[in-house]
Design a protein around this motif. Structure first.
Motif, PDB file in Angstrom:
ATOM      1  N   GLN A  77      35.089 -29.833   8.897  1.00  0.00           N
ATOM      2  CA  GLN A  77      34.330 -29.283   7.780  1.00  0.00           C
ATOM      3  C   GLN A  77      33.051 -30.090   7.552  1.00  0.00           C
ATOM      4  N   ALA A  78      32.081 -29.438   6.989  1.00  0.00           N
ATOM      5  CA  ALA A  78      30.834 -30.123   6.652  1.00  0.00           C
ATOM      6  C   ALA A  78      31.121 -31.305   5.736  1.00  0.00           C
ATOM      7  N   GLY A  79      30.395 -32.379   5.962  1.00  0.00           N
ATOM      8  CA  GLY A  79      30.555 -33.572   5.140  1.00  0.00           C
ATOM      9  C   GLY A  79      31.539 -34.577   5.688  1.00  0.00           C
ATOM     10  N   THR A  80      32.275 -34.194   6.709  1.00  0.00           N
ATOM     11  CA  THR A  80      33.259 -35.106   7.281  1.00  0.00           C
ATOM     12  C   THR A  80      32.673 -35.845   8.478  1.00  0.00           C
ATOM     13  N   SER A  81      33.520 -36.658   9.119  1.00  0.00           N
ATOM     14  CA  SER A  81      33.064 -37.498  10.225  1.00  0.00           C
ATOM     15  C   SER A  81      33.836 -37.208  11.504  1.00  0.00           C
ATOM     16  N   ARG A 112      22.743 -40.771   9.925  1.00  0.00           N
ATOM     17  CA  ARG A 112      24.087 -40.161   9.921  1.00  0.00           C
ATOM     18  C   ARG A 112      24.897 -40.524  11.156  1.00  0.00           C
ATOM     19  N   ASN A 130      28.623 -39.047  11.012  1.00  0.00           N
ATOM     20  CA  ASN A 130      29.024 -38.948   9.613  1.00  0.00           C
ATOM     21  C   ASN A 130      28.270 -37.825   8.915  1.00  0.00           C
ATOM     22  N   ASN A 131      28.849 -37.389   7.798  1.00  0.00           N
ATOM     23  CA  ASN A 131      28.206 -36.347   6.997  1.00  0.00           C
ATOM     24  C   ASN A 131      27.752 -35.172   7.870  1.00  0.00           C
ATOM     25  N   LYS A 157      26.972 -31.619   9.496  1.00  0.00           N
ATOM     26  CA  LYS A 157      26.414 -30.390   8.945  1.00  0.00           C
ATOM     27  C   LYS A 157      26.665 -29.254   9.917  1.00  0.00           C
ATOM     28  N   SER A 211      31.060 -24.648   7.300  1.00  0.00           N
ATOM     29  CA  SER A 211      30.452 -24.893   5.977  1.00  0.00           C
ATOM     30  C   SER A 211      31.454 -24.687   4.857  1.00  0.00           C
TER      31      SER A 211
END
Length: 120
Positions: free
Chosen positions: A11-15, A64, A81-82, A84, A120
């Motif tokens: 998912q977006a925001g994960t690493s 990132r 990281n993070n 998109k 997203s």
């Protein structure tokens, strides 16, 4: 001569951390890099690391992503990281190309890559 691993659906925001293991011939203290190819787009440079640890990043990756290498294990990692949705694509590890826009010196040398999909 290189094997990429570590991709997945996230998912977006994960690493996510990608790993590349290269043959001795391929690695051999050469500058290495990660590239990606998004659907319908050309393969592009993401991050590179010299034999001594000097790094460079595409603008989209700065702040990132972190590239690192272990010369004793012949591995090159890409910590992302993070994430998109626009980071989605197949990620490849290879020598650091001298031609950042065309990558023409690496034609015919690509491995299978590892798929990264960011929802997203």
């Amino acid at each position: 001569q290189v094997v990429e691993s570590g991709g997945g659906l996230v998912q977006a925001g994960t690493s996510l951390t990608l790993s590349c293991t290269a043959s001795a011939l391929r690695f051999n203290l050469n500058a290495m890099a990660w590239y990606r190819q998004a659907p319908g787009k050309q393969r592009e440079f993401v991050a590179g690391i010299g034999s001594g640890g000097t790094t460079d990043y595409a603008e989209s990756a700065k702040g990132r992503f972190t590239i690192s290498r272990d010369n004793s294990k012949r591995t090159v990692d890409l910590q992302m990281n993070n994430l998109k949705p626009e980071d989605t694509g197949v990620y490849y590890c290879n020598l650091w190309s001298r031609y950042r826009e065309t990558l023409k010196d690496l034609r015919g040398t690509w491995g299978q890559g590892t798929q990264v999909t960011v929802s997203s």
